[in-house]
Design a protein around this motif. Structure first.
Motif, PDB file in Angstrom:
ATOM      1  N   ASN A 142      -7.123   3.773   9.737  1.00 56.89           N
ATOM      2  CA  ASN A 142      -8.280   4.289  10.480  1.00 56.89           C
ATOM      3  C   ASN A 142      -9.595   4.022   9.754  1.00 56.89           C
ATOM      4  O   ASN A 142     -10.651   4.000  10.378  1.00 56.89           O
ATOM      5  N   ASN A 143      -9.519   3.840   8.434  1.00 55.50           N
ATOM      6  CA  ASN A 143     -10.716   3.559   7.636  1.00 55.50           C
ATOM      7  C   ASN A 143     -10.830   2.091   7.267  1.00 55.50           C
ATOM      8  O   ASN A 143     -11.677   1.711   6.457  1.00 55.50           O
ATOM      9  N   GLY A 144      -9.962   1.259   7.821  1.00 55.27           N
ATOM     10  CA  GLY A 144     -10.051  -0.192   7.607  1.00 55.27           C
ATOM     11  C   GLY A 144      -9.486  -0.680   6.287  1.00 55.27           C
ATOM     12  O   GLY A 144      -9.856  -1.769   5.836  1.00 55.27           O
ATOM     13  N   PHE A 145      -8.588   0.093   5.661  1.00 54.34           N
ATOM     14  CA  PHE A 145      -8.001  -0.318   4.382  1.00 54.34           C
ATOM     15  C   PHE A 145      -6.546  -0.753   4.570  1.00 54.34           C
ATOM     16  O   PHE A 145      -5.801  -0.138   5.339  1.00 54.34           O
ATOM     17  N   PRO A 146      -6.129  -1.783   3.822  1.00 51.78           N
ATOM     18  CA  PRO A 146      -4.745  -2.265   3.926  1.00 51.78           C
ATOM     19  C   PRO A 146      -3.788  -1.585   2.941  1.00 51.78           C
ATOM     20  O   PRO A 146      -2.726  -2.133   2.638  1.00 51.78           O
ATOM     21  N   LEU A 147      -4.129  -0.418   2.465  1.00 45.42           N
ATOM     22  CA  LEU A 147      -3.318   0.284   1.472  1.00 45.42           C
ATOM     23  C   LEU A 147      -1.862   0.362   1.922  1.00 45.42           C
ATOM     24  O   LEU A 147      -1.575   0.703   3.073  1.00 45.42           O
ATOM     25  N   GLN A 148      -0.953   0.036   1.018  1.00 38.72           N
ATOM     26  CA  GLN A 148       0.472   0.108   1.317  1.00 38.72           C
ATOM     27  C   GLN A 148       1.125   1.203   0.488  1.00 38.72           C
ATOM     28  O   GLN A 148       0.791   1.386  -0.689  1.00 38.72           O
ATOM     29  N   ILE A 149       2.077   1.878   1.109  1.00 32.85           N
ATOM     30  CA  ILE A 149       2.841   2.938   0.470  1.00 32.85           C
ATOM     31  C   ILE A 149       4.295   2.562   0.556  1.00 32.85           C
ATOM     32  O   ILE A 149       4.759   2.051   1.578  1.00 32.85           O
ATOM     33  N   LYS A 150       5.036   2.792  -0.513  1.00 27.74           N
ATOM     34  CA  LYS A 150       6.488   2.608  -0.421  1.00 27.74           C
ATOM     35  C   LYS A 150       7.195   3.814  -1.004  1.00 27.74           C
ATOM     36  O   LYS A 150       6.617   4.560  -1.811  1.00 27.74           O
ATOM     37  N   LEU A 151       8.426   4.012  -0.571  1.00 26.86           N
ATOM     38  CA  LEU A 151       9.245   5.110  -1.060  1.00 26.86           C
ATOM     39  C   LEU A 151      10.399   4.527  -1.844  1.00 26.86           C
ATOM     40  O   LEU A 151      11.005   3.534  -1.428  1.00 26.86           O
ATOM     41  N   GLU A 152      10.688   5.136  -2.988  1.00 25.89           N
ATOM     42  CA  GLU A 152      11.824   4.741  -3.818  1.00 25.89           C
ATOM     43  C   GLU A 152      12.573   5.983  -4.236  1.00 25.89           C
ATOM     44  O   GLU A 152      11.945   7.007  -4.522  1.00 25.89           O
ATOM     45  N   PRO A 153      13.896   5.916  -4.293  1.00 25.99           N
ATOM     46  CA  PRO A 153      14.634   7.078  -4.791  1.00 25.99           C
ATOM     47  C   PRO A 153      14.207   7.406  -6.215  1.00 25.99           C
ATOM     48  O   PRO A 153      14.042   6.519  -7.050  1.00 25.99           O
ATOM     49  N   ALA A 154      13.992   8.678  -6.486  1.00 21.62           N
ATOM     50  CA  ALA A 154      13.657   9.115  -7.837  1.00 21.62           C
ATOM     51  C   ALA A 154      14.951   9.168  -8.642  1.00 21.62           C
ATOM     52  O   ALA A 154      15.990   9.549  -8.130  1.00 21.62           O
ATOM     53  N   GLU A 155      14.880   8.787  -9.872  1.00 24.87           N
ATOM     54  CA  GLU A 155      16.096   8.769 -10.699  1.00 24.87           C
ATOM     55  C   GLU A 155      16.203   9.964 -11.582  1.00 24.87           C
ATOM     56  O   GLU A 155      15.355  10.653 -11.912  1.00 24.87           O
TER      57      GLU A 155
END
Length: 111
Positions: free
Chosen positions: A98-111
Motif C-alpha cells: 500500500n506504501n509502494g515498497f517491495p518488502l518481502q517477509i518469509k517464515l522459517e521454523p524456529a529451532e
C-alpha cells in the motif's frame, strides 16, 4: 408366563454415560521466525515503523533490528506460533504494498 410389566423391565438396557478423558498430552504449537528481507527500495524508516506498530517493538529495538536487516540482508522481527507469524507477515506485506515498497517477509521454523 411373564406379565407385560416384567417384559418391559427385562427389555430395558442400562445406559451408562462416560465422560471422555481430556487429552493432557498437549504440545506447544511450533514456533516460526518472521524474517524481513532487505531490499534497496524499502526505507529504513518504514521498516522501523512496521516493527513498532505491528510487532510492538520499542523504537530502540526496532532500530537495532532494522540495522541488522540492512547490514546482514535479513533479520528476525519476531518468533511466534505459525498462525500469528503468518498473520503478521501478511499485515506487513499489505502495508508495504500500500506504501509502494517491495518488502518481502518469509517464515522459517524456529529451532
Amino acid at each position: 408366563m411373564a406379565t407385560i410389566f416384567e417384559k418391559e423391565r427385562m427389555a430395558t438396557k442400562a445406559v451408562t454415560k462416560v465422560k471422555p478423558v481430556p487429552n493432557l498430552d498437549l504440545k506447544e504449537p511450533p514456533m516460526y521466525r518472521v524474517i524481513y528481507i532487505n531490499d534497496s527500495v524499502t526505507t529504513m524508516e518504514f521498516v522501523v515503523e512496521t516493527l513498532v506498530t505491528i510487532f510492538n517493538h520499542s523504537p530502540e529495538s526496532a532500530n537495532e533490528i532494522t540495522l541488522k536487516i540492512h547490514e546482514e540482508g535479513a533479520g528476525t522481527a519476531a518468533i511466534l506460533p505459525y498462525e500469528m507469524a503468518e498473520q503478521k507477515g501478511v499485515e506487513v506485506t499489505q502495508l508495504a504494498r500500500n506504501n509502494g515498497f517491495p518488502l518481502q517477509i518469509k517464515l522459517e521454523p524456529a529451532e
